[in-house]
Design a protein around this motif. Sequence first.
Motif, mmCIF file in Angstrom:
data_model
loop_
_atom_site.group_PDB
_atom_site.id
_atom_site.type_symbol
_atom_site.label_atom_id
_atom_site.label_comp_id
_atom_site.label_asym_id
_atom_site.label_seq_id
_atom_site.Cartn_x
_atom_site.Cartn_y
_atom_site.Cartn_z
ATOM 1 N N VAL A 1 14.102 1.415 -5.160
ATOM 2 C CA VAL A 1 14.668 2.409 -4.237
ATOM 3 C C VAL A 1 13.699 2.670 -3.090
ATOM 4 O O VAL A 1 14.090 2.692 -1.922
ATOM 5 C CB VAL A 1 15.016 3.719 -4.988
ATOM 6 C CG1 VAL A 1 15.300 4.860 -4.026
ATOM 7 C CG2 VAL A 1 16.203 3.491 -5.918
ATOM 8 N N ARG A 2 12.414 2.835 -3.415
ATOM 9 C CA ARG A 2 11.415 3.071 -2.362
ATOM 10 C C ARG A 2 11.284 1.858 -1.444
ATOM 11 O O ARG A 2 11.140 1.997 -0.231
ATOM 12 C CB ARG A 2 10.067 3.441 -2.977
ATOM 13 C CG ARG A 2 10.070 4.806 -3.644
ATOM 14 C CD ARG A 2 8.679 5.338 -4.002
ATOM 15 N NE ARG A 2 7.684 4.384 -4.394
ATOM 16 C CZ ARG A 2 7.427 3.999 -5.663
ATOM 17 N NH1 ARG A 2 8.123 4.502 -6.650
ATOM 18 N NH2 ARG A 2 6.471 3.140 -5.919
ATOM 19 N N ALA A 3 11.343 0.649 -2.014
ATOM 20 C CA ALA A 3 11.241 -0.574 -1.212
ATOM 21 C C ALA A 3 12.418 -0.681 -0.253
ATOM 22 O O ALA A 3 12.251 -1.019 0.925
ATOM 23 C CB ALA A 3 11.186 -1.806 -2.118
ATOM 24 N N GLU B 1 0.830 -1.209 0.000
ATOM 25 C CA GLU B 1 0.000 0.000 0.000
ATOM 26 C C GLU B 1 0.863 1.257 0.000
ATOM 27 O O GLU B 1 0.607 2.198 -0.737
ATOM 28 C CB GLU B 1 -0.942 0.005 1.199
ATOM 29 C CG GLU B 1 -1.939 1.156 1.156
ATOM 30 C CD GLU B 1 -2.999 1.020 2.220
ATOM 31 O OE1 GLU B 1 -4.083 1.567 2.006
ATOM 32 O OE2 GLU B 1 -2.753 0.394 3.263
ATOM 33 N N GLU B 2 1.912 1.262 0.804
ATOM 34 C CA GLU B 2 2.785 2.438 0.866
ATOM 35 C C GLU B 2 3.585 2.646 -0.414
ATOM 36 O O GLU B 2 3.819 3.772 -0.824
ATOM 37 C CB GLU B 2 3.755 2.315 2.044
ATOM 38 C CG GLU B 2 3.119 2.548 3.390
ATOM 39 C CD GLU B 2 4.128 2.491 4.521
ATOM 40 O OE1 GLU B 2 5.281 2.908 4.329
ATOM 41 O OE2 GLU B 2 3.753 2.003 5.608
ATOM 42 N N LEU B 3 4.032 1.565 -1.045
ATOM 43 C CA LEU B 3 4.946 1.680 -2.180
ATOM 44 C C LEU B 3 4.265 1.677 -3.541
ATOM 45 O O LEU B 3 4.771 2.275 -4.477
ATOM 46 C CB LEU B 3 5.987 0.561 -2.128
ATOM 47 C CG LEU B 3 6.865 0.573 -0.878
ATOM 48 C CD1 LEU B 3 7.754 -0.658 -0.858
ATOM 49 C CD2 LEU B 3 7.695 1.846 -0.804
ATOM 50 N N ILE C 1 6.615 -5.782 -5.955
ATOM 51 C CA ILE C 1 7.801 -5.531 -5.125
ATOM 52 C C ILE C 1 8.672 -6.780 -5.096
ATOM 53 O O ILE C 1 9.900 -6.698 -5.253
ATOM 54 C CB ILE C 1 7.394 -5.111 -3.692
ATOM 55 C CG1 ILE C 1 6.571 -3.827 -3.724
ATOM 56 C CG2 ILE C 1 8.637 -4.950 -2.809
ATOM 57 C CD1 ILE C 1 5.843 -3.516 -2.429
ATOM 58 N N LEU C 2 8.063 -7.936 -4.921
ATOM 59 C CA LEU C 2 8.815 -9.185 -4.868
ATOM 60 C C LEU C 2 9.565 -9.438 -6.175
ATOM 61 O O LEU C 2 10.740 -9.821 -6.170
ATOM 62 C CB LEU C 2 7.872 -10.354 -4.565
ATOM 63 C CG LEU C 2 7.181 -10.335 -3.209
ATOM 64 C CD1 LEU C 2 6.142 -11.458 -3.123
ATOM 65 C CD2 LEU C 2 8.192 -10.441 -2.082
ATOM 66 N N ARG D 1 14.678 -0.360 5.225
ATOM 67 C CA ARG D 1 15.600 0.230 6.210
ATOM 68 C C ARG D 1 14.831 0.923 7.337
ATOM 69 O O ARG D 1 15.172 0.799 8.507
ATOM 70 C CB ARG D 1 16.541 1.209 5.523
ATOM 71 C CG ARG D 1 17.597 0.520 4.697
ATOM 72 C CD ARG D 1 18.556 1.504 4.025
ATOM 73 N NE ARG D 1 19.423 0.797 3.132
ATOM 74 C CZ ARG D 1 19.231 0.686 1.817
ATOM 75 N NH1 ARG D 1 18.196 1.277 1.250
ATOM 76 N NH2 ARG D 1 20.071 0.004 1.074
ATOM 77 N N ARG D 2 13.791 1.648 6.960
ATOM 78 C CA ARG D 2 12.967 2.335 7.964
ATOM 79 C C ARG D 2 12.305 1.326 8.905
ATOM 80 O O ARG D 2 12.260 1.525 10.122
ATOM 81 C CB ARG D 2 11.925 3.210 7.278
ATOM 82 C CG ARG D 2 11.167 4.122 8.245
ATOM 83 C CD ARG D 2 10.204 5.068 7.541
ATOM 84 N NE ARG D 2 9.095 4.354 6.943
ATOM 85 C CZ ARG D 2 8.825 4.301 5.638
ATOM 86 N NH1 ARG D 2 9.581 4.960 4.782
ATOM 87 N NH2 ARG D 2 7.792 3.622 5.174
ATOM 88 N N SER D 3 11.824 0.222 8.369
ATOM 89 C CA SER D 3 11.200 -0.824 9.190
ATOM 90 C C SER D 3 12.201 -1.412 10.169
ATOM 91 O O SER D 3 11.886 -1.610 11.349
ATOM 92 C CB SER D 3 10.627 -1.933 8.308
ATOM 93 O OG SER D 3 9.568 -1.434 7.533
#
Length: 157
Positions: A119-121, A28-30, A40-41, A126-128
């Motif tokens: 890049v967003r993933a 949802e975020e990405l 993403i996968l 990293r944020r997680s």
Amino acid sequence: MKEGDDGGPALFRLVRFWSRRWAGRASEELTGELRHVQHILVVEAVATNACPARAAPVAEAHEAVTVGTVAHRLGLDHSGASRMVRDAVEAGYLVRATSERDRRRASLRLTESGQELLVRARKWQRRSFEELTASWAEHDRRRFASYLQRLADDVGA
């Protein structure tokens, strides 16, 4: 090791916990939609060189990434990976071209949109990690990160 000192049960408790939660949140975020976690996968699988945890861009790889490569990296059968690749191509994250080494095979590469999603993933990942370990001492965070990296490298080898 006595029971409770080993990491096996803890590892699988984490895997069970995150496998049910991260997908929807990340997708949802990405991508803006819950159902597109497969993009993403696939982008991660295509972008990952021989060492999956390091996630070197394909441009640095020596071999073309194929649907078979994606299937292997995601632990899927060929037909499931093929559908996911097809959907990622339709969404504009991948380009499918004829392999230079074997004209019968398709090679995959990220588009500009695929690179942006990657890049967003990675930022999200990293944020997680930072959020999950926010209360830890910095040296513990670094040590744990290096152990995770080592495990991921060993598993992907």
